[in-house]
Scaffold this motif. Structure first.
Motif, PDB file in Angstrom:
ATOM      1  N   VAL A 485      32.716  30.156  80.309  1.00 38.81           N
ATOM      2  CA  VAL A 485      32.599  28.701  80.156  1.00 38.81           C
ATOM      3  C   VAL A 485      33.455  28.084  81.261  1.00 38.81           C
ATOM      4  N   PRO A 486      32.866  27.750  82.399  1.00 39.44           N
ATOM      5  CA  PRO A 486      33.652  27.325  83.569  1.00 39.44           C
ATOM      6  C   PRO A 486      34.082  25.863  83.490  1.00 39.44           C
ATOM      7  N   THR A 487      35.138  25.555  84.226  1.00 41.81           N
ATOM      8  CA  THR A 487      35.515  24.153  84.397  1.00 41.81           C
ATOM      9  C   THR A 487      34.744  23.529  85.552  1.00 41.81           C
ATOM     10  N   HIS A 488      34.232  24.350  86.477  1.00 46.04           N
ATOM     11  CA  HIS A 488      33.517  23.845  87.644  1.00 46.04           C
ATOM     12  C   HIS A 488      32.330  24.764  87.953  1.00 46.04           C
ATOM     13  N   VAL A 489      31.320  24.177  88.586  1.00 45.88           N
ATOM     14  CA  VAL A 489      30.237  24.981  89.153  1.00 45.88           C
ATOM     15  C   VAL A 489      30.123  24.668  90.641  1.00 45.88           C
ATOM     16  N   TYR A 490      29.758  25.682  91.389  1.00 36.59           N
ATOM     17  CA  TYR A 490      29.658  25.603  92.851  1.00 36.59           C
ATOM     18  C   TYR A 490      28.202  25.852  93.217  1.00 36.59           C
ATOM     19  N   LEU A 491      27.564  24.827  93.790  1.00 37.10           N
ATOM     20  CA  LEU A 491      26.122  24.910  94.043  1.00 37.10           C
ATOM     21  C   LEU A 491      25.829  24.773  95.532  1.00 37.10           C
ATOM     22  N   PRO A 492      25.102  25.720  96.121  1.00 40.50           N
ATOM     23  CA  PRO A 492      24.627  25.539  97.496  1.00 40.50           C
ATOM     24  C   PRO A 492      23.439  24.586  97.528  1.00 40.50           C
ATOM     25  N   LYS A 493      23.280  23.920  98.645  1.00 41.28           N
ATOM     26  CA  LYS A 493      22.126  23.035  98.854  1.00 41.28           C
ATOM     27  C   LYS A 493      21.250  23.642  99.942  1.00 41.28           C
ATOM     28  N   GLY A 494      19.958  23.588  99.778  1.00 36.03           N
ATOM     29  CA  GLY A 494      19.067  24.157 100.785  1.00 36.03           C
ATOM     30  C   GLY A 494      18.975  25.661 100.654  1.00 36.03           C
ATOM     31  N   GLN A 495      19.015  26.375 101.780  1.00 35.34           N
ATOM     32  CA  GLN A 495      18.809  27.825 101.780  1.00 35.34           C
ATOM     33  C   GLN A 495      20.122  28.562 101.546  1.00 35.34           C
ATOM     34  N   TYR A 496      20.064  29.614 100.752  1.00 34.17           N
ATOM     35  CA  TYR A 496      21.217  30.480 100.513  1.00 34.17           C
ATOM     36  C   TYR A 496      20.691  31.863 100.163  1.00 34.17           C
ATOM     37  N   THR A 497      21.576  32.807  99.940  1.00 33.84           N
ATOM     38  CA  THR A 497      21.140  34.168  99.625  1.00 33.84           C
ATOM     39  C   THR A 497      21.640  34.577  98.243  1.00 33.84           C
ATOM     40  N   VAL A 498      20.870  35.462  97.621  1.00 30.98           N
ATOM     41  CA  VAL A 498      21.250  36.091  96.358  1.00 30.98           C
ATOM     42  C   VAL A 498      21.109  37.589  96.550  1.00 30.98           C
ATOM     43  N   ARG A 499      22.248  38.280  96.584  1.00 26.91           N
ATOM     44  CA  ARG A 499      22.268  39.720  96.855  1.00 26.91           C
ATOM     45  C   ARG A 499      21.579  40.019  98.189  1.00 26.91           C
ATOM     46  N   GLY A 500      21.795  39.140  99.157  1.00 28.26           N
ATOM     47  CA  GLY A 500      21.261  39.339 100.495  1.00 28.26           C
ATOM     48  C   GLY A 500      19.859  38.831 100.700  1.00 28.26           C
ATOM     49  N   GLU A 501      19.168  38.432  99.652  1.00 31.57           N
ATOM     50  CA  GLU A 501      17.806  37.927  99.768  1.00 31.57           C
ATOM     51  C   GLU A 501      17.823  36.403  99.785  1.00 31.57           C
ATOM     52  N   SER A 502      17.098  35.808 100.729  1.00 33.21           N
ATOM     53  CA  SER A 502      17.117  34.358 100.887  1.00 33.21           C
ATOM     54  C   SER A 502      16.350  33.659  99.771  1.00 33.21           C
ATOM     55  N   THR A 503      16.865  32.496  99.397  1.00 37.31           N
ATOM     56  CA  THR A 503      16.168  31.631  98.457  1.00 37.31           C
ATOM     57  C   THR A 503      16.501  30.179  98.801  1.00 37.31           C
ATOM     58  N   VAL A 504      15.790  29.235  98.239  1.00 38.14           N
ATOM     59  CA  VAL A 504      15.984  27.823  98.548  1.00 38.14           C
ATOM     60  C   VAL A 504      15.972  27.033  97.252  1.00 38.14           C
ATOM     61  N   THR A 505      16.899  26.065  97.106  1.00 38.51           N
ATOM     62  CA  THR A 505      16.963  25.276  95.874  1.00 38.51           C
ATOM     63  C   THR A 505      16.126  24.015  95.942  1.00 38.51           C
ATOM     64  N   PHE A 506      15.900  23.451  97.146  1.00 40.56           N
ATOM     65  CA  PHE A 506      15.192  22.170  97.306  1.00 40.56           C
ATOM     66  C   PHE A 506      15.857  21.048  96.508  1.00 40.56           C
ATOM     67  N   GLY A 507      17.153  21.195  96.200  1.00 39.95           N
ATOM     68  CA  GLY A 507      17.879  20.143  95.492  1.00 39.95           C
ATOM     69  C   GLY A 507      17.641  20.089  94.005  1.00 39.95           C
TER      70      GLY A 507
END
Length: 539
Positions: A485-507
């Motif tokens: 249960v975190p006090t903060h969340v850290y979110l990338p915008k646009g393109q990022y990787t998950v276990r080295g594989e690229s993905t995109v959030t589109f906001g």
């Protein structure tokens, strides 16, 4: 060919010194492709590929603890993770941090040192097995430009893996010399280098052990040969014994069993052979089959054992590079003498030991120039191929886990959030968060394998799930699956990787948190947004 190896040893070969003046041009050509690969990587990766955040945190804890090994590394999960990693390279990392070097800079540049240095034992092993200096340089070239080998060593994790690879191959080469020449110096060197490997990485340690078994079985399957290998094993174990004793006393022997059950485990390569084989796997196996038909037992056995024993194919590819060089020498030795001469240039071996025919040793300058040109061309083509792969949109071999926006956001976190703030972070930048912010990351697999294999899998699953979420509720439920249960969340915008594989959030995820009850945006830049929970006590 195994018989010729023994014959080469009987002729003396390189017994006096492992290197002499005749090796200099060929060793330079062996180092060239590694230098090209490193230059391409550094030119295309302004930030280190993959992650070494946990490694940086371990090094910082070692330095802060007066270079005494810390029992636990804080910041990774609420409880922290046990420090049971082989410690040698973390101490080197800690020393650089104490000298004032930025941890991200260390992760970007330090692995390159070992990547280049690895060319030396590969060259020596290829040279001695084949009796050909050009073949030794060719083996080093094939290792340097193999993307599967390179990506795990030149990237950030190479601060440990690249040096473990260096120590392992150097120990194997020393073992080869000990078995073929009876050199006591080589035996001592093999033991010391095995000890350094054991103090660096467990998987590479197993690679050395398996390779010595292969050397014994194929080169000297006698009681004396067994004692040679045993001496190396006992000597290396004695060097690593203080760390092993401390780790067992601190964490208990089960800590090693927990880690052994993750990352594919022992024997993971057998499952890969049952599936679709890649060309990178088929080529070494084809070389092994050819050499086995020619009478060689050492290289085919080494390739098959490495292929079956390890899920990670880089070990079989390294053995396969030497095998391909041996195939080239054997095929060259079968060409008509007036086309090739009696042996490859600058080889100290009688031509009969290389080509299967007796005759004087030839030193034709044209053949040496052709071999050198082929090596330079391979380095150039390999470097161009690596550059194309490393600059591709998805970058399958050297994806960067963080960038300038991540560093800016993490600097803000370090200065503007309370010390007891806890985070859930989406994407691979998560691994760097504790090391660069001194805050706790609640969900992530890094280091958890030393605590429990089942818990490692749960954290890995939770991290992968929340990193592909498209709603705040999905992130919260995924984190809750491991009690976070975190006090903060850290979110990338646009393109990022998950276990080295690229993905995109589109906001999508950002908008979901902005609309969700219980969260407020506290920091944002071009690539990252940080939300704080209004339901927790930290502020």
């Amino acid at each position: 060919m195994t018989g010729r190896i023994v014959a080469i040893a009987a002729h003396g070969g390189f017994d006096a010194l492992p290197l002499d003046a005749r090796d200099r041009p060929w060793l330079a050509l062996a180092l060239l492709p590694a230098c090209v690969a490193v230059a391409v990587y550094l030119a295309t990766n302004p930030y280190p590929a993959y992650g070494a955040g946990l490694y940086a945190q371990i090094a910082a804890e070692i330095a802060a603890n007066g270079y005494r090994p810390p029992a636990t590394i804080p910041g990774y999960t609420a409880e922290g993770v046990p420090f049971a990693y082989p410690p040698l390279q973390f101490y080197a990392f800690a020393l650089l941090l104490d000298l004032g070097v930025d941890p991200v800079t260390v992760a970007r540049f330090l692995p390159s040192v070992a990547v280049v240095a690895v060319a030396v034992p590969v060259y020596l092993l290829g040279r001695d097995v084949t009796g050909s200096r050009p073949a030794g340089a060719a083996a080093a070239t094939l290792v340097a430009v193999n993307p599967q080998i390179l990506e795990w060593h030149v990237s950030a994790g190479g601060v440990v893996r690249a040096f473990a690879f260096l120590y392992a191959l150097a120990s194997i080469y020393a073992g080869y010399r000990a078995y073929t020449t009876g050199s006591r110096r080589a035996l001592v060197a093999g033991a010391v280098l095995f000890g350094l490997t054991a103090l660096s990485h467990p998987t590479y340690t197993l690679f050395v052990v398996a390779s010595y078994v292969v050397l014994w079985v194929t080169l000297d399957p006698s009681p004396v040969g067994f004692v040679r290998g045993l001496a190396v094993g006992l000597g290396g174990t004695a060097i690593a014994a203080p760390w092993l004793a401390w780790a067992v006393a601190t964490h208990g022997p089960t800590v090693f069993a927990a880690a052994a059950g993750t990352h594919g485990g022992v024997g993971g390569g057998a499952a890969l052979l049952a599936g679709e084989l890649s060309p990178f796997t088929l080529v070494p196996l084809a070389a092994a089959a050819y050499l086995l038909a020619r009478g060689d037992r050492l290289l085919p056995t080494w390739i098959v054992v490495a292929e079956l024993l390890f899920k990670q194919p880089r070990f079989a590819y390294a053995a396969g590079a030497v095998a391909l060089a041996a195939v080239a020498v054997d095929l060259a030795g079968r060409l008509p003498e007036r086309s090739l001469g009696d042996s490859l240039p600058s080889s100290p071996w009688p031509s009969g030991l290389v080509s299967g025919r007796e005759g004087p040793s030839g030193r034709t300058g044209a053949r040496a120039a052709l071999a050198a040109a082929l090596l330079v061309a391979t380095a150039a083509v390999g470097g161009a191929a690596l550059a194309a792969e490393m600059t591709a949109a998805s970058d399958p071999s050297t994806p960067e886990f963080l960038d300038g926006d991540d560093r800016e956001a993490m600097a803000w976190i370090a200065s503007e959030t309370p010390p007891d703030a806890t985070f859930v972070a989406v994407g691979d930048a998560a691994e760097w968060l504790p090391a660069l912010t001194d805050r706790t990351l609640l969900v992530g697999p890094w280091g958890v394998e030393w605590r429990d294999a089942g818990e490692y899998e749960r954290h890995l699953s939770a991290f992968e799930t929340l990193s592909t979420c498209r709603s705040a509720g999905c992130v919260e439920s995924s984190a809750a699956s491991v009690g976070a249960v975190p006090t903060h969340v850290y979110l990338p915008k646009g393109q990022y990787t998950v276990r080295g594989e690229s993905t995109v959030t589109f906001g999508t995820l950002d908008r979901s948190f902005a609309a969700a009850d219980g969260w407020t945006r506290v920091h944002e830049n071009d690539g990252v947004v940080v939300y704080r929970s209004t339901r927790t006590t930290a502020d």
